[in-house]
Design an enzyme around this catalytic site. Structure first.
Site, mmCIF file in Angstrom:
data_model
loop_
_atom_site.group_PDB
_atom_site.id
_atom_site.type_symbol
_atom_site.label_atom_id
_atom_site.label_comp_id
_atom_site.label_asym_id
_atom_site.label_seq_id
_atom_site.Cartn_x
_atom_site.Cartn_y
_atom_site.Cartn_z
ATOM 1 C CG MET A 174 60.297 46.425 16.096
ATOM 2 S SD MET A 174 59.430 45.841 14.624
ATOM 3 C CE MET A 174 57.912 45.249 15.380
ATOM 4 C CG MET B 102 60.984 43.090 19.519
ATOM 5 S SD MET B 102 59.538 43.146 18.447
ATOM 6 C CE MET B 102 58.692 44.532 19.190
ATOM 7 C CG MET C 227 58.139 37.083 21.058
ATOM 8 S SD MET C 227 57.070 38.531 21.055
ATOM 9 C CE MET C 227 56.592 38.655 19.335
ATOM 10 C CG HIS D 75 52.288 45.382 23.155
ATOM 11 N ND1 HIS D 75 52.909 44.683 24.168
ATOM 12 C CD2 HIS D 75 52.975 45.078 22.023
ATOM 13 C CE1 HIS D 75 53.917 43.982 23.669
ATOM 14 N NE2 HIS D 75 53.983 44.210 22.362
ATOM 15 C CG HIS E 147 57.804 43.638 22.804
ATOM 16 N ND1 HIS E 147 57.104 42.930 21.838
ATOM 17 C CD2 HIS E 147 58.956 42.938 22.999
ATOM 18 C CE1 HIS E 147 57.805 41.869 21.476
ATOM 19 N NE2 HIS E 147 58.934 41.858 22.158
ATOM 20 C CB SER F 261 50.264 45.810 19.256
ATOM 21 O OG SER F 261 51.422 46.306 18.619
ATOM 22 C CG ASP G 50 55.249 45.905 19.371
ATOM 23 O OD1 ASP G 50 55.712 45.073 20.168
ATOM 24 O OD2 ASP G 50 54.082 45.877 18.948
ATOM 25 C CG ASP H 179 53.494 40.613 20.964
ATOM 26 O OD1 ASP H 179 52.622 40.842 20.122
ATOM 27 O OD2 ASP H 179 54.501 41.334 21.140
HETATM 28 C C1 DX5 Z 1 55.557 41.777 16.592
HETATM 29 C C2 DX5 Z 1 55.137 42.704 17.705
HETATM 30 C C3 DX5 Z 1 53.702 42.585 18.045
HETATM 31 C C4 DX5 Z 1 52.775 42.936 16.910
HETATM 32 C C5 DX5 Z 1 51.646 41.955 17.001
HETATM 33 O O1 DX5 Z 1 56.926 41.689 16.550
HETATM 34 O O2 DX5 Z 1 55.857 42.421 18.886
HETATM 35 O O3 DX5 Z 1 53.354 43.268 19.229
HETATM 36 O O4 DX5 Z 1 52.263 44.242 16.962
HETATM 37 O O5 DX5 Z 1 50.854 42.094 15.882
HETATM 38 P P1 DX5 Z 1 49.664 41.098 15.554
HETATM 39 O O6 DX5 Z 1 48.717 41.128 16.731
HETATM 40 O O7 DX5 Z 1 49.098 41.685 14.314
HETATM 41 O O8 DX5 Z 1 50.275 39.737 15.350
HETATM 42 ZN ZN ZN Z 2 55.113 43.257 20.824
#
Ligand code: DX5
Ligand code: ZN
Length: 216
Positions: A37, A68, A137, A33, A66, A8, A35, A175
């Site tokens: 948000m 969010m 998750m 990956h 991903h 990620s 993310d 994840d």
């Molecule tokens: C959290 C993200 C993850 C995050 C995971 O909301 O979706 O992808 O980067 O981080 P770690 O591996 O540190 O839990």
């Molecule tokens: Zn993620």
């Protein structure tokens, strides 16, 4: 086939993003990956299209994006243009999930659905055959570096069973809080793909840590 490792980039050094992208390119990782948000669906804001495009410019492996965000339908085409190969939306953010999945596929991407820790697996029973990937998750989405929620292991087993029952061809991705210990348990339970952020980027040797996750 061996499992997939998807580091990620949320935990990378954004001032040195090209360097960190090259590190992943030259590692045994399979995907990036990414993310996204929006500060509404989750209590944090990460980055948007310019950063996804910047990653795509240097990445030699698929972008596993991903989302969010609320109203993901509104941005499917733009994420395709920004370079997403696989686009995952949250079940909790989609009123018309079936339609959203079709739109992602019509835009030439693989379609994934993510489930928050409180959302049971069985809500996917009528769409599982349409899905390329389900993202379980194992933390509440929004932040890297959180503690793994062990119930995710049971959910992997339940999802595996659902996929087999429905004769679907869906990848199980996890994840949140993934390290060598939780990663091993998840793979034993039936996971196909591991996301890892802080475990990779906080390591002294991220390339070796990716290799260690790949060799589990
Ligand atoms: C959290 C993200 C993850 C995050 C995971 O909301 O979706 O992808 O980067 O981080 P770690 O591996 O540190 O839990
Ligand atoms: Zn993620």
């Amino acid at each position: 086939m061996s499992h997939i490792v998807s580091p990620s980039v949320l935990s990378c050094d954004f001032a040195n993003i090209q360097r960190d992208v090259e590190m992943i390119n030259n590692s045994t990782a399979d995907w990036f990956h990414v993310d996204v948000m929006d500060g509404v669906f989750v209590p944090n804001i990460s980055f948007g299209f310019p950063v996804v495009e910047a990653i795509k410019k240097h990445a030699t492996k698929p972008l596993d994006v991903h989302l969010m965000i609320v109203n993901p339908d509104q941005y499917v085409e733009q994420f395709k243009k920004a370079g997403a190969d696989l686009l995952t939306v949250h079940y909790e953010a989609c009123t018309h999930l079936h339609r959203t999945i079709q739109v992602i596929k019509a835009n030439g991407m693989k379609a994934g659905v993510a489930l928050n820790p409180h959302t049971p697996i069985n809500v996917l029973s009528d769409v599982i055959q349409e899905l390329d990937l389900v993202l379980i998750m194992s933390v509440n989405p929004g932040f890297g570096g959180q503690k793994f929620i062990p119930n995710a292991i049971n959910k992997v087993k339940q999802l595996k069973q659902l996929i087999q029952e429905k004769n679907a061809n869906t990848i199980i991705e996890i994840d949140g809080g993934v390290n060598l210990e939780t990663g091993k348990q998840l793979l034993e339970a039936g996971a196909d793909a591991l996301v890892a952020g802080s475990f990779v980027f906080n390591a002294t040797n991220p390339t070796q840590t990716i290799a260690d996750l790949k060799n589990l």
